[in-house]
Structures are given as structure tokens and as C-alpha cells.
Write an enzyme that holds these catalytic residues in place. Sequence first.
Site, PDB file in Angstrom:
ATOM      1  CB  SER C  65       1.208   3.432   1.014  1.00  0.00           C
ATOM      2  OG  SER C  65       1.650   2.202   0.516  1.00  0.00           O
ATOM      3  CE  LYS C  68       4.651   3.308  -0.402  1.00  0.00           C
ATOM      4  NZ  LYS C  68       3.813   2.789  -1.514  1.00  0.00           N
ATOM      5  CE1 TYR C 192       7.819   1.081   1.517  1.00  0.00           C
ATOM      6  CE2 TYR C 192       7.600  -1.290   1.274  1.00  0.00           C
ATOM      7  CZ  TYR C 192       7.142  -0.016   1.023  1.00  0.00           C
ATOM      8  OH  TYR C 192       6.008   0.171   0.281  1.00  0.00           O
ATOM      9  CE1 TYR C 243       0.530   3.312  -4.049  1.00  0.00           C
ATOM     10  CE2 TYR C 243      -1.708   2.792  -3.378  1.00  0.00           C
ATOM     11  CZ  TYR C 243      -0.366   2.943  -3.076  1.00  0.00           C
ATOM     12  OH  TYR C 243       0.055   2.713  -1.812  1.00  0.00           O
ATOM     13  CB  VAL C 261      -2.905  -1.745   1.249  1.00  0.00           C
ATOM     14  CG1 VAL C 261      -2.585  -1.518  -0.204  1.00  0.00           C
ATOM     15  CG2 VAL C 261      -1.674  -2.076   2.055  1.00  0.00           C
TER      16      VAL C 261
END
Lengths: 314, 314, 314, 314
Positions: C65, C68, C192, C243, C261
Site C-alpha cells: 500500500s 498508493k 492494482y 487506515y 501490509v
Amino acid sequence: MSPDLTAILDEIVAHMAAAEDRGTVASYIPELAKVDPAQFGIAIATADGRLLTGGDSDTGFSIQSVSKVFALTLALGKVGDQLWDRVGREPSGNAFNSIVQLEQEQGIPRNPFINAGAIVVADVNLGGHQPRVAIGEMLRFVRYLTGDDSVAINEDVAASETATGYRNMALANYMRAFANVRHPVDLVLGTYFHQCAIEMSCRQLALAGRYLMLDGRHPDGGRVVSPSRARRINALMLTCGHYDASGDFAFRVGIPGKSGVGGGILAIVPGRASIAVWSPGLNDSGNSCLGTQALELLARRTGWSVFSPPEEGD
Amino acid sequence: MSPDLTAILDEIVAHMAAAEDRGTVASYIPELAKVDPAQFGIAIATADGRLLTGGDSDTGFSIQSVSKVFALTLALGKVGDQLWDRVGREPSGNAFNSIVQLEQEQGIPRNPFINAGAIVVADVNLGGHQPRVAIGEMLRFVRYLTGDDSVAINEDVAASETATGYRNMALANYMRAFANVRHPVDLVLGTYFHQCAIEMSCRQLALAGRYLMLDGRHPDGGRVVSPSRARRINALMLTCGHYDASGDFAFRVGIPGKSGVGGGILAIVPGRASIAVWSPGLNDSGNSCLGTQALELLARRTGWSVFSPPEEGD
Amino acid sequence: MSPDLTAILDEIVAHMAAAEDRGTVASYIPELAKVDPAQFGIAIATADGRLLTGGDSDTGFSIQSVSKVFALTLALGKVGDQLWDRVGREPSGNAFNSIVQLEQEQGIPRNPFINAGAIVVADVNLGGHQPRVAIGEMLRFVRYLTGDDSVAINEDVAASETATGYRNMALANYMRAFANVRHPVDLVLGTYFHQCAIEMSCRQLALAGRYLMLDGRHPDGGRVVSPSRARRINALMLTCGHYDASGDFAFRVGIPGKSGVGGGILAIVPGRASIAVWSPGLNDSGNSCLGTQALELLARRTGWSVFSPPEEGD
Amino acid sequence: MSPDLTAILDEIVAHMAAAEDRGTVASYIPELAKVDPAQFGIAIATADGRLLTGGDSDTGFSIQSVSKVFALTLALGKVGDQLWDRVGREPSGNAFNSIVQLEQEQGIPRNPFINAGAIVVADVNLGGHQPRVAIGEMLRFVRYLTGDDSVAINEDVAASETATGYRNMALANYMRAFANVRHPVDLVLGTYFHQCAIEMSCRQLALAGRYLMLDGRHPDGGRVVSPSRARRINALMLTCGHYDASGDFAFRVGIPGKSGVGGGILAIVPGRASIAVWSPGLNDSGNSCLGTQALELLARRTGWSVFSPPEEGD
């Protein structure tokens, strides 16, 4: 004394022909959006073997979620009460395609009549087979219940759902993440979309539902399900058969019913009648607008309600 | 042929006496937590005028949420179907004291049998009066239904709830913010807590429920509610009477029922029986553990189910 | 006076080597579950051009992530602030893969750093092209930021996610139902999953983040994004980068960061440092256990915090 | 070089005077609904001891939720980090008065800046005392921070909230059910409503916030809180200070701020400025419409942002 069903049916058909607000035809399945909303049909199969019809009772329509009743019946025959480890039996309180509850409850759908629950049922019915095997079995089952081998699947509708059923794909993938869908998602949805695309007339659908009025027996004498299971399917139809308008349907109509976005509703008066109504326009809850009204009027005229003393209406 | 109810009651009482898991007595109302869990009572008032009892059927208990049925009946008599502008008729899908749904639906409770809905009903029954007026009216109504002027309110229980009912205070204030509670919160809750603190035995409760078995008529011939309203109250009991276990109760037992955290359940078989069971231990859903089992066994032995053909069980 | 970063890094590496609770390696991507948890690396690129490293700072890991951030930078370059019509900028209050909020907010993800938002960003970056085009562009961009052409994608990890990414398939299909994913789901997810499977070392990642410390400039003098956009990306990292533990990270560490992660975290001290930490064990919120602790210790020792006066720490 | 704050303030005041959309004055507190929306004030206290003002900077207004910053500071002084056992530090993702999250998280509010969290803080500040004691302490604290003993509570506003604050009563009772409010609800809310009814001008509010710009020191040299605690309060203001528009405020303005429904916002640029803006009209998120715009313009003109390199703006 029994109500004069013929007169009541005439009144209902006349009433519905004059209705101004006919609801809105489902638009999210392109193939269904083409159906003419000015149609209404009704058929009643009685426990004493009569079949009464009115309006467009021989026009075929996509039974959609009404198929969930037959699919559930088949799945219970395969795995019995183990099914309830994977699907709940409670009203969802949410719309038919909601995914919120699935997250909160770890991939276990609330009941077999919301989409998520029906996808789990399709996963059970698929077993380790190819979709065409499960679809063939379903079709044979519905034809047997109906006593009519002309019942068929509308492949255009099935293809239309396959191409656009993103929410159902989301639901199926989501449950696959919790291992509550156990076969490849495309095979499960292939089974599910074809089952929903079965086309029947009111006449055929009322005939197909007779086993639920007859405590699980086929009119030919064969046993489809045990009396206890038939009652339980009826109970599920009453509490969960109309998505988040199930309580209102029980309140106003008072008999078990299962609706589909094609505009059809199958309703069961235990011991008395299996009823199919159809009109393609839907109300805000996604249930047939005129179909719901017709069943409410029928219940009022006949006194049929599972909540009234048995003497009434006989 | 009618089932031999006496034999069935004996079997049920014996079965419950031998039960090992009796559930857990509600602890959140301190006064209720003191009740001995080793008790079980049952009473059945039949449509033909008999009254059968078993176990601790003459011991009084706090009817708690079972009172919501009588309060709803009264409120419908006052404001009719206008009540439904302020309370829904759908199963909630949540626990009995959940506040989540209220926020999402702008202060309109899902149904009159969850706490929030019952508080709105109490607000209607209070009207512009003092709580003692509304409570007096409720008590007179329940005594009339029961035919027993000894029915009374347990003031200790009412005081216990008043002192600790923070969630209900939260619910009432929350709905007051949406103007769906219209009288001062302490007066509304005063009415509500006293109504919940009515004490009855199984014998009295079964008698009180007879109008719902008799399509709205009191056994003395008077009309309590119209047949249509009686059926609709039964429908609400079936779809919403056991909080988020309502679907399961309909599935397993198949008759309308309303439970309370005091361990009582009132169940109605339209045209046949008004049944009260009581055992103080609750299951995870907050419904009487043995009471639920007793009703399931009774339904199985008698064939009573609103989902079975009327011939069965007669 | 600047803090003695070399001594601080030594202290951090020693501290982390002695840590007993190292968290749990992510198990939902099979390929990631194989990584040895006994690893920890750190690298700091400073505004004055130094690069300090400690521990396993040259070991490659799956950035997951963290990608991102780079994908968002690319997408903003393509469609500018129109992106914000399709993705929000608010913390989600939910777990990284939650689908609940999507239903309530009609398919618009809360921010670009939860999975749903990143899938929309991938849809933008895909445009009308094949995944390999978009993936190639992403890889070139990251190599340019890093100044290192050896950065590559781990195809085994990409394949592992493709085979088991049911929740992401659910999210993507769900947003496709709202037309907020506009290209075929498998192509979008192909993009992705490959972006997430980029493999970098701490050294490379710290270098890649320099433009966010330098108000949008590449150290080679080129402008990657405008100063305003760089600040806004930093703001999003602070409010949404961890998050549902983003608030806690801002509270304890006080600098913008984005975790993955795979156990990596990229953290930015505007005007001062671009920091990469990595340790594969995750805490309950899905963020690197030791990585978070290392950044907290680093912030305490250096006085670096976006919430402290600028004099401090200089 | 420092920006010319006088010129910037003039520009902002002129810009706001010409604004057409001024938002909507909060109506849910009757006393606040009476305020004239055509007002705008701004004041900036700088780290080097200047105070610049513009517009209606000496008009008092109800600081409402801005008081949560001072209340939090006091509570942390009383119980330290034990407070975080009872209140979270995460953005809520919901509106300021939402009760949904409280149910899901067992009575623990997400952060101290939503109403539920501030009520827990008020419960801490109340301790075992009478509300007037806690209110007196709060008032003395704010006067000390401001250096102005004329700061007072508007009793009409406090009375108005007490009479109509049903949602806050709901929240407090709900948390009392989880024992996360430990004193009688009416005492806790008495404290809370009076704290919210503190009236200050922009001038006074900017002065009161100086300790947060000065890493916890009062300009008189005294320490109000530790540097670490000051930074953490700033972090909470950034992530949680504007309810469900906190992310957007961080994105667009880039500095910690806390808004109130009275139309005031306190914003902190660590090491540089304590800023108060006020205009009573609110936007859809419940934050001052012109106040937010003024801060955005100020940030753009000065380059002040916690996300930009320290060199910028100096």
C-alpha cells in the site's frame, strides 16, 4: 363457505386495469427494462385441485428471485439443516443487495432470500459440477413441480445479468473471501443468473408452488419435502420474502410470499391456495406494485391470512 | 381430532424440569436479577374456553416487553393507523435496545416491539396526561382482558428500571431530538417503566391474550379490536416479537409470540390457543431459554403452526 | 543544531533487534506469509542530500500500500483535482478493506489510501490502456523518483494476490456497479495488484519519497508536483495513511506516513527527511509493529514533528 | 522573510465582506439562531508577541466546541494518559453528534472532539464536584490563557442548550449505560453545556490558543502542558478538529484547527501563530463557512502549513 374466487379474480383484474400508479420497471437488468408495464396476471391453484386465472396469466415473465424458493428447497434436499451453518434465518433489515450486513457478520448472509444468501444456496446446488448440470437439475425440478415441460430459461436475460451483475459479483467475491462461497465465483454466478432467468407464466408459477400449500406434497401424491420443512420455507417467505418490506407485507397481506424484480410474486395460503401474481412495475422496495396490491385485495376479500382463525374464510 | 393437551403439558413440564441449560437471568435490571432461575410455568387458554396449566403457572413474574402488545393495542385504539407515521412495521435486524437504526432512519423506530418503538407507543398512550393516568388506564385494560383485578405493578421493579435505564433514556432523548417523542422524557419513561413492571402469572397472561386468538373479540363477547387489527398485531408478533431472533422463532415455532426479559412469552395460535410460558433464564438473544423450547415442543406435538394447513392439528 | 542521526539510527536498530513482540506477518497474501519476521531496516534521506541507513536497509520487500502514494501522485498528474469527484479525502474510520462505507456513500471511497480508493486511482491510471502500459508507467515513475533502475515487480506476489484477492474483487465490482470503476475489473485489478507488488529496499523507498520532503521537487531539480500538491499528499498521509490507526499515528509520531501490509512505512518530515522503515510483522491495525515503534522513537529523539515549532529539531 | 500579515488580513477581511454564500447559522440551539450572519472577525497572535486583528474581532461569540480543546487540556492535567482508556484518538468518519459508533465500540467515543468524547472529558473534569466548581475551574483556566478576566459564560446560551440538548442527553445516557460516564448525567451535561457557552472574541480566542503555538508554554513563561502534550493536542486538532470534514480541512488548509457551531475556529501554526476566526454561518459539515475560507486564504498567502518545509513562509 368458500369465497367466490371467480368473482374476486374478476374484481382484482378490473381494479388493476384501472390502476394509475403501476410502479417502475426494474432498470438495472437491461433485458428486463424492455418489458411492457401495462400487464397484469394472476393465477390461483387451490388445494382442491382447481386452477383459476385472470389477466395476462399465460404470459411468461422472468421469475428472478422467486426462484430462490425452489433453489432453497433443492439445497435443503442436498445438505439438510447444515445449510443453516452458512446462511441465517433472520430478516435482514436492509435492501436485497446490501453488503453491509455481510461485513458485520463475517460473510454469513442473513437469510436465503436476499441475494447474498441465494448465492450461497447456488454454491450448494452447484456442488462440484458444471453450471449446466446444476441449472439442468433446477429446471427439471421446476418442470416437475409445474407439471409442464415447457418451462425454460431466457438466455438473453441470463446473459444480460452476467454482463452487468456487478453487485452480485461483489457479494460473491466477498463471501468467497470468508470461504462461504466455495466454488469459483463465475461458476456460482453462472448457476445463479440462469436460475433467476427462468421464465414462467402466472399459471405455471401457481402450479409450481402447490407443494408449499400442501404441506410438502406434490398433487400427484409424491412428497417434495417433509411437512416440517414446507412450513419452515413458508415461515421464511413470511419473514424474509419481500426484502426490507417483508414486515409490511406480513402486516398488510398476512400470507407468505416471495417476490422477484421481474414483477412476479408467489404467495402461499397453507392448506388452501398457491397464488401467482405478476405485473412488471415495482414499488420503492423493489416488489411488484400491482402484484402486492392484488394480493392485499385478495386477502381481504377471501379472509385468507395465516393470522386469522381457521374458521374464517372456509 | 384435537391433540391431548393435558398429556402434552405434562410432557413439557417434565422435559423442562430436567433441562440442564436454563439460560441466564437478566442482570441489567437489578430487581430482575434476584429471580430464582429454577422455575418454569405454562398456561394455555383455548378457543373453546378451557384453561390448562402446568408448572409454576400461578407465580407472578415481570411481563416486561410482553406489555408492548397490550400497549400497542391501546395506542392503536387512540390514534389508529396514524401510529404508523411514527413507528415502522419491519423487523429491525438489530438487538432490542439498538440505537444505530434510529440514527439512520431519523428517529423512526423500526417496529413497536423494540424498545424505541415501545417508547413512542408509551408517548402516544401518555397523551397530555400524567403518567399515573396512563398507567392506570393500561392496568385497567390488562385486568379487563384477564378478567382478574389482582393484576398489579411491581413498584420495586419500576423503581429499579427508572434508576438504571440509561439506554432507554438515551433512546427516548434521541427520539425527542427528532420530535418523535413529544412529551417530557421522564414522564414518557415513567409510563414505559411502569407498564413493563406489570406482574402476571402464566395463567393471567394466557387469559389476557385471548382476544388475539379470537380475531379481536373478548371471550365475554365484547370487541377489543377489529379482526383486521387483531391479525395485524399477530403479524407483527411473528415478524418482530423476538428482536433479532424473530425469524428463527417463526422458523422453529411457527406461531406469533412476544417475549420479555422477565422470561415470559405470550404466543398466539389464531382460532385455537393463547399460550403463556415463563422461565426466567434467557438465551443469547434475550428470550426465555426454556420458554422458547417449550413452545417449540408444544408446536411440534400439537401441529400448531400458522404455516401448516388448517386441517392439521384440528 | 541537527540531531546526531547516526547515533539515533544505531539506537533504533539496537532497540528493534531486542524487541520481543514483533507482530504477525500478513497471512492473507500467501506469498507474503513466507517472509522472515526477524528483519528490520531503516533509511533516512535528508533534505541536505545525505542518506543514512541501518539494519536490513538493502533487503527488498513488497511495498504494497505504500505504492498508493506514488499511484496517487501519477493520477493527480493525469486528471488533476477531478480525481476528488470520485474519491474523498476523509479518514474512513474503518479497516483498510471495509466495504460498509462504500454502500453508504454510493460507491465513492473515503480516501485514496484505503483499498477502494486506490482501486479507483488504479482505474484512472489504467485509462483506456492495457495493464502492462499502466504498470510500465508506474515502474518508470518509481525508478525516476528513486534514481535506481533496478526497482522491479515481484511477479509471484502479483500472481498470489490475483489468485486470492477476493475482497479487492468485491470492492472493485461494487464500485463498478456505481460506475466509479470504469474499466473492466480484471484489468483494473491487474494494474492494482502489480503496483502493490513493487519490491523496494528501505534505501530505495527513502529515496523515492524525497519529492514529498522537498515540496514537490526531485533532488535533481525537476518538479514532480507543485508545492501545494506535495503538501496535500502529505496531509492525506497524515490523516489517512494508517487506515483506522491514522489518528493514533499522528498522535504518537506526528509526521505523515503511509504503511503497507508488507511491513514497510514511508514517512515524510517536510523540509527535513524522507524516511523508510521496514519490518514484516504487523500490529492489530495492519501496520508494521516495529516500523511504527521505530518512527515513534525517531520522532522523539529528533524532535521531528509537524506539530512542533520549526525551531525545535533544527 | 515573514509575510506582511497586516496586508493579508486586510485582503481577507475585504474578501469575506464581499462573500455571497455565508452559510447558515446553527438553528438547533435556539439562542445561537438569533446571531446576525453578516459578521466576520479574525485575530492572529504571533510567536513573536504581536496581535493582529481584522473585522469584528472584538465581538463576543459562543465558542461552543472550541472549548473542547481547553477542556481536554484540563482533563489531561488531571488524569494524564489514563484518559485514553475512555476516549479514542481516531477520526470518527461520522457527524459530530453521531451515536452509531458508540454502539459499535461499546461506549468508547472515537476522539475527544466529537460530542460524545467531550462529554467523557466533562465527566473527568467534573470529578466528584458540583458543576459550578468544574465550570469555575474551566473559566479560570481560559482567563489565565487569555490574560483577560472578562471572559464569561453566556447563561442564556447554557440554558438554551440545557433545555433542548436531547441528542447530548442521549449520548451521555448511552455512555452511562456503559459506565463511561460516571457521574449523574445532568451534572455532567451541566458542566458541558456551560463550558460550550463560554463567550469570547476572536482577540481573546487567539490569545487563549498561544500555548499550543508555543509548544506548551504560556507567553508569561509558565508551562501549561509539556511540549509532547502540546504537539499531541495539535495532532488531534488536525485529524479530528472538524468532525467529518477534518480530512478536507487538513488537505485544504493544512494546519490544526478546532471549530464550533457558534462559527468560531481556533487554528494553530506551531511556532508561528495562534489564529481565531469567526463568522456565524456554517457549511454543510457544521463548520464556519467564511471562517474556513479565511483560513484557507491565510494559509495560501502566508505559506503556513504543517506540511511544507519550514523554510517556506519564514
